[in-house]
Write a protein that holds these residues in place. Structure first.
Motif, PDB file in Angstrom:
ATOM      1  N   UNK A 159       9.184   2.039   6.046  1.00 27.56           N
ATOM      2  CA  UNK A 159      10.159   1.296   6.852  1.00 27.56           C
ATOM      3  C   UNK A 159      11.558   1.838   6.596  1.00 27.56           C
ATOM      4  N   UNK A 160      12.323   2.029   7.661  1.00 28.77           N
ATOM      5  CA  UNK A 160      13.732   2.389   7.470  1.00 28.77           C
ATOM      6  C   UNK A 160      14.487   1.158   6.968  1.00 28.77           C
ATOM      7  N   UNK A 161      15.247   1.348   5.915  1.00 33.08           N
ATOM      8  CA  UNK A 161      15.974   0.245   5.275  1.00 33.08           C
ATOM      9  C   UNK A 161      17.461   0.590   5.274  1.00 33.08           C
ATOM     10  N   UNK A 162      18.218  -0.153   6.060  1.00 34.92           N
ATOM     11  CA  UNK A 162      19.623   0.204   6.272  1.00 34.92           C
ATOM     12  C   UNK A 162      20.565  -0.711   5.506  1.00 34.92           C
ATOM     13  N   UNK A 163      21.491  -0.094   4.800  1.00 32.05           N
ATOM     14  CA  UNK A 163      22.613  -0.798   4.188  1.00 32.05           C
ATOM     15  C   UNK A 163      23.827  -0.487   5.051  1.00 32.05           C
TER      16      UNK A 163
ATOM     17  N   UNK B  55      13.095  -2.069  -5.020  1.00 30.73           N
ATOM     18  CA  UNK B  55      11.909  -2.903  -4.795  1.00 30.73           C
ATOM     19  C   UNK B  55      11.517  -2.909  -3.326  1.00 30.73           C
ATOM     20  N   UNK B  56      12.508  -3.008  -2.456  1.00 34.13           N
ATOM     21  CA  UNK B  56      12.232  -3.021  -1.022  1.00 34.13           C
ATOM     22  C   UNK B  56      11.627  -1.690  -0.582  1.00 34.13           C
ATOM     23  N   UNK B  57      12.108  -0.593  -1.138  1.00 30.01           N
ATOM     24  CA  UNK B  57      11.527   0.722  -0.830  1.00 30.01           C
ATOM     25  C   UNK B  57      10.061   0.794  -1.265  1.00 30.01           C
ATOM     26  N   UNK B  58       9.758   0.165  -2.386  1.00 32.38           N
ATOM     27  CA  UNK B  58       8.376   0.177  -2.884  1.00 32.38           C
ATOM     28  C   UNK B  58       7.470  -0.689  -2.004  1.00 32.38           C
ATOM     29  N   UNK B  59       7.974  -1.849  -1.587  1.00 32.08           N
ATOM     30  CA  UNK B  59       7.168  -2.761  -0.788  1.00 32.08           C
ATOM     31  C   UNK B  59       6.948  -2.251   0.631  1.00 32.08           C
ATOM     32  N   UNK B  60       7.945  -1.543   1.170  1.00 34.60           N
ATOM     33  CA  UNK B  60       7.897  -1.078   2.560  1.00 34.60           C
ATOM     34  C   UNK B  60       8.153   0.430   2.586  1.00 34.60           C
TER      35      UNK B  60
ATOM     36  N   UNK C 237       9.906 -14.710  -4.018  1.00 30.34           N
ATOM     37  CA  UNK C 237       8.877 -15.694  -3.690  1.00 30.34           C
ATOM     38  C   UNK C 237       7.792 -15.201  -2.729  1.00 30.34           C
ATOM     39  N   UNK C 238       8.046 -14.098  -2.026  1.00 33.12           N
ATOM     40  CA  UNK C 238       7.097 -13.693  -0.984  1.00 33.12           C
ATOM     41  C   UNK C 238       6.917 -12.183  -0.914  1.00 33.12           C
ATOM     42  N   UNK C 239       6.922 -11.516  -2.049  1.00 33.38           N
ATOM     43  CA  UNK C 239       6.848 -10.053  -2.059  1.00 33.38           C
ATOM     44  C   UNK C 239       5.570  -9.544  -1.400  1.00 33.38           C
ATOM     45  N   UNK C 240       4.440 -10.196  -1.671  1.00 30.67           N
ATOM     46  CA  UNK C 240       3.173  -9.741  -1.102  1.00 30.67           C
ATOM     47  C   UNK C 240       3.161  -9.907   0.418  1.00 30.67           C
ATOM     48  N   UNK C 241       3.702 -11.017   0.906  1.00 28.23           N
ATOM     49  CA  UNK C 241       3.739 -11.255   2.349  1.00 28.23           C
ATOM     50  C   UNK C 241       4.672 -10.251   3.029  1.00 28.23           C
ATOM     51  N   UNK C 242       5.753  -9.891   2.341  1.00 31.18           N
ATOM     52  CA  UNK C 242       6.673  -8.901   2.884  1.00 31.18           C
ATOM     53  C   UNK C 242       5.990  -7.539   2.961  1.00 31.18           C
ATOM     54  N   UNK C 243       5.281  -7.181   1.913  1.00 32.03           N
ATOM     55  CA  UNK C 243       4.576  -5.898   1.884  1.00 32.03           C
ATOM     56  C   UNK C 243       3.501  -5.819   2.966  1.00 32.03           C
ATOM     57  N   UNK C 244       2.936  -6.967   3.324  1.00 25.27           N
ATOM     58  CA  UNK C 244       1.892  -6.997   4.346  1.00 25.27           C
ATOM     59  C   UNK C 244       2.422  -6.647   5.732  1.00 25.27           C
ATOM     60  N   UNK C 245       3.743  -6.648   5.887  1.00 21.77           N
ATOM     61  CA  UNK C 245       4.351  -6.322   7.176  1.00 21.77           C
ATOM     62  C   UNK C 245       4.652  -4.828   7.313  1.00 21.77           C
ATOM     63  N   UNK C 246       4.267  -4.039   6.333  1.00 20.59           N
ATOM     64  CA  UNK C 246       4.656  -2.626   6.286  1.00 20.59           C
ATOM     65  C   UNK C 246       4.258  -1.857   7.541  1.00 20.59           C
ATOM     66  N   UNK C 247       3.116  -2.190   8.119  1.00 21.79           N
ATOM     67  CA  UNK C 247       2.616  -1.414   9.258  1.00 21.79           C
ATOM     68  C   UNK C 247       3.407  -1.654  10.536  1.00 21.79           C
ATOM     69  N   UNK C 248       4.078  -2.809  10.635  1.00 21.30           N
ATOM     70  CA  UNK C 248       4.766  -3.108  11.891  1.00 21.30           C
ATOM     71  C   UNK C 248       6.279  -3.265  11.731  1.00 21.30           C
TER      72      UNK C 248
END
Length: 311
Positions: free
Chosen positions: A248-252, A240-245, A211-222
């Motif tokens: 950003x470090x993405x931890x599982x 998808x999360x890797x593509x949007x950000x 529902x909010x992929x674009x808004x999530x991607x907009x946070x990439x800089x911070x």
């Protein structure tokens, strides 16, 4: 040192640093520590004693953190319960917990979510809290400059454990009351900081992507990093999360109430390995038993189940 010793240290070293933000309220470390000391004095005056187990309704508020720290300061064992638990159930749990003794050094009793059976009361020591904090600091790069957004319930290890490294480092904690209001969640990231992070369970990540992929991607800089855990995340959502950000470090992460914070893997590493949980962190070890089971050990493990030493 206990978590509250680090809080006192923060108040001395960075008295004017913002400690917690919640809605329109902000408190500095000096203010948070002063409120905690005052609340501890009130608790002692009302008869709270070291070793006493105290049930506490968790809420997305500064007041909850003050009560939580103050009870520890008095020497009580805190049992955070769901905010909306019926009073009758609250009283039953409080009575049951009061009938059991707890080992010296116990800080909290956290109830499991019941995903693998009936919910159980897990005893967590002060030593475990600090070990979990140091695991997260070393494994995920928490820093003094970080603003960490908590949006989950503070009566479970997933969100409560993020308070630990923030206090150890004198960072800033931002509390958001869940994800029911997505506008409020995204508004949290308008905070004037270039280094922010959060914890999201896979179901929340799926909802944000949907529902909010674009808004999530907009946070990439911070967005410094996002941690997920508590359940398996799909490989499609990882990609998808890797593509949007992309930066950003993405931890599982593998963690549970019983084991504490054990392993983590930054899947935004160019490989994005499905199902990978990384390597054990500083205070943790993982071995494969002769029976083929995965066994966790180390300083982050629970002290046991309250009232059920055999289990």
């Amino acid at each position: 040192m206990h978590l509250e010793d680090y809080l006192e240290q923060d108040a001395r070293q960075w008295p004017d640093k913002t400690a917690v933000v919640c809605d329109d309220l902000e408190v500095t470390y000096a203010q948070l520590y002063a409120r905690t000391v005052q609340r501890a004095e009130e608790l002692r005056a009302s008869g709270s004693m070291p070793g006493q187990v105290v049930c506490l309704r968790s809420s997305a508020s500064i007041d909850f953190l003050v009560d939580y720290f103050a009870l520890h300061m008095v020497g009580c064992v805190v049992a955070p319960l769901e905010r909306d638990i019926p009073q009758e159930s609250f009283d039953v749990i409080a009575c049951e917990l009061g009938s059991h003794s707890v080992p010296d050094g116990t800080a909290d009793i956290l109830y499991t979510t019941g995903t693998t059976g009936q919910s159980k009361g897990v005893m967590i020591s002060h030593r475990t809290i600090v070990a979990d904090a140091e695991n997260l600091i070393g494994g995920q790069g928490f820093s003094h400059e970080l603003v960490f957004v908590i949006n989950g319930p503070l009566n479970h290890i997933g969100s409560l454990s993020k308070v630990y490294p923030v206090i150890l480092l004198g960072a800033t904690l931002m509390i958001v009351d869940g994800l029911k209001d997505l506008n409020k969640f995204f508004a949290a990231f308008d905070y004037p900081s270039t280094k922010m992070a959060t914890f999201l369970v896979p179901a929340s990540i799926r909802m944000l992507i949907e529902f909010s992929a674009e808004r999530l991607a907009a946070l990439a800089a911070k967005m410094d990093f996002i941690e997920t855990g508590a359940a398996a995340i799909s490989h499609a959502d990882m990609l998808t999360l890797c593509r949007l950000l992309p930066n950003t470090r993405l931890y599982n992460t593998y963690a549970s109430t019983e084991t504490g914070i054990i392993c983590t893997y930054n899947f935004n590493d160019g490989r994005c390995m499905a199902g990978c949980l990384g390597r054990p962190m500083r205070h943790s070890q993982v071995t494969i038993t002769p029976e083929g089971l995965i066994a966790c050990s180390g300083a982050t493990l629970m002290s046991g189940y309250i009232g059920d030493p055999e289990r």
